[in-house]
Design a protein around this motif. Structure first.
Motif, PDB file in Angstrom:
ATOM      1  N   THR A   1      -2.867   0.872  -5.841  1.00  0.00           N
ATOM      2  CA  THR A   1      -2.573   0.132  -7.046  1.00  0.00           C
ATOM      3  C   THR A   1      -1.857  -1.002  -6.616  1.00  0.00           C
ATOM      4  N   LEU A   2      -1.498  -1.650  -7.483  1.00  0.00           N
ATOM      5  CA  LEU A   2      -0.920  -2.999  -7.293  1.00  0.00           C
ATOM      6  C   LEU A   2       0.426  -2.775  -6.630  1.00  0.00           C
ATOM      7  N   GLN A   3       0.883  -1.913  -7.362  1.00  0.00           N
ATOM      8  CA  GLN A   3       2.483  -1.532  -7.115  1.00  0.00           C
ATOM      9  C   GLN A   3       2.608  -0.942  -5.412  1.00  0.00           C
ATOM     10  N   GLY A   4       1.773  -0.178  -5.182  1.00  0.00           N
ATOM     11  CA  GLY A   4       1.474   0.446  -3.988  1.00  0.00           C
ATOM     12  C   GLY A   4       1.595  -0.682  -2.908  1.00  0.00           C
ATOM     13  N   VAL A   5       0.413  -1.569  -3.119  1.00  0.00           N
ATOM     14  CA  VAL A   5       0.460  -2.837  -2.045  1.00  0.00           C
ATOM     15  C   VAL A   5       1.575  -3.611  -1.869  1.00  0.00           C
ATOM     16  N   ARG A   6       2.106  -3.748  -2.963  1.00  0.00           N
ATOM     17  CA  ARG A   6       3.430  -4.484  -3.133  1.00  0.00           C
ATOM     18  C   ARG A   6       4.430  -3.879  -2.290  1.00  0.00           C
ATOM     19  N   ARG A   7       4.651  -2.433  -2.324  1.00  0.00           N
ATOM     20  CA  ARG A   7       5.445  -1.780  -1.380  1.00  0.00           C
ATOM     21  C   ARG A   7       5.118  -2.014   0.058  1.00  0.00           C
ATOM     22  N   TRP A   8       3.703  -1.913   0.295  1.00  0.00           N
ATOM     23  CA  TRP A   8       3.480  -2.122   1.773  1.00  0.00           C
ATOM     24  C   TRP A   8       3.883  -3.351   2.278  1.00  0.00           C
ATOM     25  N   LEU A   9       3.480  -4.523   1.324  1.00  0.00           N
ATOM     26  CA  LEU A   9       3.946  -5.901   1.868  1.00  0.00           C
ATOM     27  C   LEU A   9       5.411  -6.046   1.721  1.00  0.00           C
ATOM     28  N   ARG A  10       6.360  -5.483   1.262  1.00  0.00           N
ATOM     29  CA  ARG A  10       7.682  -5.774   1.355  1.00  0.00           C
ATOM     30  C   ARG A  10       8.163  -4.692   2.389  1.00  0.00           C
ATOM     31  N   GLY A  11       7.501  -4.164   3.065  1.00  0.00           N
ATOM     32  CA  GLY A  11       7.930  -2.935   4.138  1.00  0.00           C
ATOM     33  C   GLY A  11       8.691  -1.526   3.590  1.00  0.00           C
ATOM     34  N   GLU A  12       8.596  -1.373   2.152  1.00  0.00           N
ATOM     35  CA  GLU A  12       9.081  -0.308   1.792  1.00  0.00           C
ATOM     36  C   GLU A  12       8.525   1.040   2.167  1.00  0.00           C
ATOM     37  N   VAL A  13       6.987   1.116   2.179  1.00  0.00           N
ATOM     38  CA  VAL A  13       6.420   2.028   2.422  1.00  0.00           C
ATOM     39  C   VAL A  13       5.191   1.578   3.941  1.00  0.00           C
ATOM     40  N   ILE A  14       5.052   2.466   4.750  1.00  0.00           N
ATOM     41  CA  ILE A  14       4.105   2.467   5.669  1.00  0.00           C
ATOM     42  C   ILE A  14       2.664   2.950   5.291  1.00  0.00           C
ATOM     43  N   PRO A  15       1.523   2.317   5.086  1.00  0.00           N
ATOM     44  CA  PRO A  15       0.420   2.803   4.748  1.00  0.00           C
ATOM     45  C   PRO A  15       0.080   4.137   5.442  1.00  0.00           C
ATOM     46  N   PRO A  16      -0.645   5.068   5.080  1.00  0.00           N
ATOM     47  CA  PRO A  16      -1.282   6.187   5.773  1.00  0.00           C
ATOM     48  C   PRO A  16      -2.146   5.914   6.905  1.00  0.00           C
ATOM     49  N   HIS A  17      -2.117   6.727   7.910  1.00  0.00           N
ATOM     50  CA  HIS A  17      -2.959   6.193   9.147  1.00  0.00           C
ATOM     51  C   HIS A  17      -4.485   5.873   8.561  1.00  0.00           C
ATOM     52  N   ASP A  18      -5.357   6.513   7.919  1.00  0.00           N
ATOM     53  CA  ASP A  18      -6.649   6.125   7.399  1.00  0.00           C
ATOM     54  C   ASP A  18      -6.619   4.508   6.762  1.00  0.00           C
ATOM     55  N   LYS A  19      -5.694   4.388   6.093  1.00  0.00           N
ATOM     56  CA  LYS A  19      -5.416   3.294   5.562  1.00  0.00           C
ATOM     57  C   LYS A  19      -5.155   2.043   6.400  1.00  0.00           C
ATOM     58  N   VAL A  20      -4.543   2.252   7.516  1.00  0.00           N
ATOM     59  CA  VAL A  20      -4.123   1.341   8.489  1.00  0.00           C
ATOM     60  C   VAL A  20      -5.278   1.032   9.182  1.00  0.00           C
ATOM     61  N   GLY A  21      -5.931   1.880   9.376  1.00  0.00           N
ATOM     62  CA  GLY A  21      -7.485   1.534  10.064  1.00  0.00           C
ATOM     63  C   GLY A  21      -8.335   0.675   9.406  1.00  0.00           C
ATOM     64  N   VAL A  22      -8.301   1.052   8.086  1.00  0.00           N
ATOM     65  CA  VAL A  22      -9.090   0.015   7.240  1.00  0.00           C
ATOM     66  C   VAL A  22      -8.416  -1.315   7.303  1.00  0.00           C
ATOM     67  N   LEU A  23      -7.240  -1.519   7.062  1.00  0.00           N
ATOM     68  CA  LEU A  23      -6.446  -2.538   7.307  1.00  0.00           C
ATOM     69  C   LEU A  23      -6.786  -3.461   8.420  1.00  0.00           C
ATOM     70  N   ALA A  24      -6.627  -2.722   9.508  1.00  0.00           N
ATOM     71  CA  ALA A  24      -6.906  -3.352  10.999  1.00  0.00           C
ATOM     72  C   ALA A  24      -8.370  -3.697  10.938  1.00  0.00           C
ATOM     73  N   ASP A  25      -9.225  -3.007  10.604  1.00  0.00           N
ATOM     74  CA  ASP A  25     -10.761  -3.539  10.617  1.00  0.00           C
ATOM     75  C   ASP A  25     -11.098  -4.695   9.920  1.00  0.00           C
TER      76      ASP A  25
END
Length: 121
Positions: A27-51
């Motif tokens: 969600t937009l709210q979840g992504v916003r929390r990633w960008l603010r550093g409030e939450v770290i994305p789960p491992h599988d999502k980090v892999g997609v982001l890195a790719d």
């Protein structure tokens, strides 16, 4: 994101990520929390982001490796062949006492070779 040519905005991240991820969309709210550093994305999502961003997952979490470490890693990757990798894997599969013995044997060979090289004109 900016280095990869994207605006660092939650809406951009949400859209681009969801186009590449096959699981439940973020969600937009979840992504916003990633960008603010409030939450770290789960491992599988980090892999997609890195790719998507063409970086390593470690760079996403910790930033770029210092040049010295990156050079050392490159030297290690370039300088080791298939046979050496097999031996290292075999070494790592041994119990700790046997690894200790092998380590001591290798260290003895290194010392003997160093002493022999120093005595050779």
């Amino acid at each position: 994101m900016q280095v990869a040519g994207y605006e660092a905005r939650p809406a951009v991240l949400e859209r681009e990520f969801n186009q590449r991820y096959w699981g439940k969309p973020v969600t937009l709210q979840g992504v916003r929390r990633w960008l603010r550093g409030e939450v770290i994305p789960p491992h599988d999502k980090v892999g997609v982001l890195a790719d998507w961003l063409n970086v390593t997952p470690q760079e996403l979490g910790f930033g770029k490796l210092p040049v010295r470490i990156a050079e050392r890693r490159k030297r290690w990757d370039d300088g080791i062949g298939f046979q050496e990798r097999e031996i290292i894997e075999a070494f790592l599969s041994l119990p700790v006492p046997q690894r200790r013995v092998l380590r001591e044997v290798i260290e003895a060979f290194v010392k003997a070779y160093s002493a022999e090289s120093a005595n050779t004109p």
